[in-house]
Design an enzyme around this catalytic site. Structure first.
Site, PDB file in Angstrom:
ATOM      1  N   CYS A  11      -8.368 -27.987  12.246  1.00  0.00           N
ATOM      2  CA  CYS A  11      -9.729 -28.648  12.486  1.00  0.00           C
ATOM      3  C   CYS A  11      -9.665 -30.084  12.389  1.00  0.00           C
ATOM      4  O   CYS A  11     -10.571 -30.867  13.139  1.00  0.00           O
ATOM      5  CB  CYS A  11     -10.839 -28.010  11.610  1.00  0.00           C
ATOM      6  SG  CYS A  11     -11.239 -26.304  11.599  1.00  0.00           S
ATOM      7  N   ASP A  53      -8.138  -7.137   0.633  1.00  0.00           N
ATOM      8  CA  ASP A  53      -7.255  -7.241   1.571  1.00  0.00           C
ATOM      9  C   ASP A  53      -7.640  -6.881   3.026  1.00  0.00           C
ATOM     10  O   ASP A  53      -8.768  -5.967   3.016  1.00  0.00           O
ATOM     11  CB  ASP A  53      -5.988  -6.564   1.479  1.00  0.00           C
ATOM     12  CG  ASP A  53      -6.071  -5.215   2.041  1.00  0.00           C
ATOM     13  OD1 ASP A  53      -5.583  -4.924   2.942  1.00  0.00           O
ATOM     14  OD2 ASP A  53      -6.671  -4.333   1.005  1.00  0.00           O
ATOM     15  N   HIS A 112      -6.604 -20.911  10.636  1.00  0.00           N
ATOM     16  CA  HIS A 112      -7.870 -21.607  10.399  1.00  0.00           C
ATOM     17  C   HIS A 112      -8.649 -20.337   9.798  1.00  0.00           C
ATOM     18  O   HIS A 112      -9.208 -20.409   8.889  1.00  0.00           O
ATOM     19  CB  HIS A 112      -8.510 -21.997  11.691  1.00  0.00           C
ATOM     20  CG  HIS A 112     -10.026 -22.096  11.539  1.00  0.00           C
ATOM     21  ND1 HIS A 112     -10.644 -23.026  10.721  1.00  0.00           N
ATOM     22  CD2 HIS A 112     -11.032 -21.200  11.573  1.00  0.00           C
ATOM     23  CE1 HIS A 112     -11.937 -22.861  10.679  1.00  0.00           C
ATOM     24  NE2 HIS A 112     -11.916 -21.732  11.082  1.00  0.00           N
ATOM     25  N   CYS A 141     -14.887 -27.770   8.113  1.00  0.00           N
ATOM     26  CA  CYS A 141     -13.338 -27.301   7.530  1.00  0.00           C
ATOM     27  C   CYS A 141     -12.561 -28.584   7.590  1.00  0.00           C
ATOM     28  O   CYS A 141     -12.298 -29.185   8.566  1.00  0.00           O
ATOM     29  CB  CYS A 141     -13.026 -26.460   8.471  1.00  0.00           C
ATOM     30  SG  CYS A 141     -11.521 -25.598   7.873  1.00  0.00           S
ATOM     31  N   ASP A 162       0.710  -1.215   0.005  1.00  0.00           N
ATOM     32  CA  ASP A 162       0.015   0.003   0.117  1.00  0.00           C
ATOM     33  C   ASP A 162       0.706   1.277  -0.002  1.00  0.00           C
ATOM     34  O   ASP A 162       2.037   1.078   0.225  1.00  0.00           O
ATOM     35  CB  ASP A 162      -1.060  -0.159   1.262  1.00  0.00           C
ATOM     36  CG  ASP A 162      -0.352  -0.055   2.630  1.00  0.00           C
ATOM     37  OD1 ASP A 162       0.940   0.057   2.576  1.00  0.00           O
ATOM     38  OD2 ASP A 162      -0.775  -0.448   3.517  1.00  0.00           O
ATOM     39  N   CYS A 220      -9.083 -27.866   7.325  1.00  0.00           N
ATOM     40  CA  CYS A 220      -7.814 -27.528   7.560  1.00  0.00           C
ATOM     41  C   CYS A 220      -6.974 -28.201   8.603  1.00  0.00           C
ATOM     42  O   CYS A 220      -7.797 -29.007   9.377  1.00  0.00           O
ATOM     43  CB  CYS A 220      -7.963 -25.942   7.950  1.00  0.00           C
ATOM     44  SG  CYS A 220      -8.264 -25.641   9.814  1.00  0.00           S
TER      45      CYS A 220
END
Length: 379
Positions: free
Chosen positions: A311, A268, A337, A306, A94, A308
């Protein structure tokens, strides 16, 4: 040659959302996309390898903070941000403008730039369009942002008009000062608050300068969500169809879907990483605060839907224990997560666009998440 190109693949018949691909010197990424924020050349508690593993292809770093620490000259000496932080994917920096306006109580905006105080040491500093370009050229990100003024919400029309005009003049100076157009793409930032004519004027000014991409700034700064959606509805359609559109600072699941429906390609936000450190998690059932007492003996996964590794391997009770004890590992797991959840959400959004059913997807997601309730808990 331009460093950044946008490839439009499909428009969702149900919503008008865009499916595409942004090509950068460090690879391509599918859009609509969410970019994790790595303010100080690191996404807090995450390794570059973990980000890659969860499907992040683009991250964001912060010009203002890296200018102060370690200094853009040191990053340049290291071979640029990619080399410095060992990240092989794309990077966006940015302009530093938002931090100047949000972190410094004492600032003086003049035509040349902004005089303000370092929020860490109190030292007097000056940031101008030319300086912002010099820092970002040193950092070497794939996408750089023009230096703009980010006024607060709400702002009076007359102030906003002057601010938009100044931002347009600064954008021109940014283009002139940009030293590496062949390997760094520079995006202009559309401002104008909630005023349709000012947004249109800002977009027109910037389009005339032919940037390789355009951001919509000055949203997610305290305005109600319906105001943000309304502004997107009249701003996004006036931006070029063959260039990427980036909505700055937005990362709640509902706003990502709403933004995609209104033609946005890139997002973002620090939200998923920031709330993770308080034990707040994004799940398929909605917001879950894992530090709450009711999870002390809950040995089920954080989110049963989930896949991931958090999890798959850790219980709510264990995560609560870690977060309550301020264990860094707990913050790492909740951060992993949350980022995984948003990156997968964007995958689902892209798939829904492909199948011309993003409107149906939104309806089902909002219903499941509880966003349709009058007293829905938001982030």
């Amino acid at each position: 040659m331009t460093a950044i190109t946008y490839e439009h693949i499909k428009t969702c018949k149900q919503t008008g959302a865009r499916l595409g691909k942004v090509h950068t010197p460090h690879g391509s990424f599918d859009t609509p996309a969410f970019m994790p924020v790595g303010t100080l050349a690191t996404v807090k508690t995450m390794s570059p390898e973990e980000l890659q593993e969860m499907g992040a292809n683009m991250i964001l770093s912060n010009t203002y903070h890296l200018w102060l620490r370690p200094g853009s000259d040191i990053v340049k000496e290291a071979g640029g941000l990619h080399s410095f932080m060992n990240w092989n994917g794309s990077i966006l920096t940015d302009s530093g403008g938002f931090q100047v306006f949000s972190l410094s109580d004492l600032r003086n905006i003049v035509e040349e730039g902004v005089h303000f105080r370092n929020h860490l040491s109190g030292e007097k500093l000056f940031l101008s369009p030319e300086k912002a370009m010099h820092i970002q050229n040193d950092l070497g990100a794939d996408i750089m942002m023009a230096f703009d003024e980010c006024p607060p919400y709400p702002a009076e029309y007359d102030y906003m008009k002057k601010s938009v005009e100044r931002t347009s003049r600064w954008a021109e100076r940014c283009l002139e000062a940009h030293q590496r157009p062949d390997d760094q793409g520079l995006f202009g930032i559309v401002q104008g608050g909630e005023y349709e004519d000012l947004r249109r004027q800002s977009a027109k000014d910037l389009i005339s300068l032919d940037f390789p991409g355009y951001a919509i700034g000055g949203l997610s700064v305290g305005e109600p969500k319906d105001v943000m959606n309304r502004v997107l509805e009249f701003t996004a359609p006036v931006l070029p169809e063959d260039k990427p559109r980036y909505l700055m600072g937005v990362g709640s699941p509902d706003s990502l879907i709403d933004g995609a429906i209104r033609g946005i390609d890139m997002f973002d936000c620090v939200l998923p990483t920031r709330i993770a450190r308080n034990g707040t998690c994004m799940t398929s059932q909605g917001r879950l605060v894992v530090r709450n007492a009711k999870f002390a003996r809950d040995f089920s996964p954080l989110d049963p839907n989930c896949d991931c590794h958090v999890c798959k391997n850790y219980s709510r009770a264990y995560l609560r224990h870690l977060v309550k004890c301020n264990e860094t590992f707990g913050f790492r797991l909740t951060t992993y997560h949350n980022l995984y959840f948003l990156l997968k959400l964007m995958e689902q959004v892209r798939e829904a666009i492909k199948q011309d059913r993003l409107g149906d997807f939104k309806e089902a997601f909002f219903e499941q998440y509880g966003f349709n309730q009058p007293n829905a808990k938001n982030f």
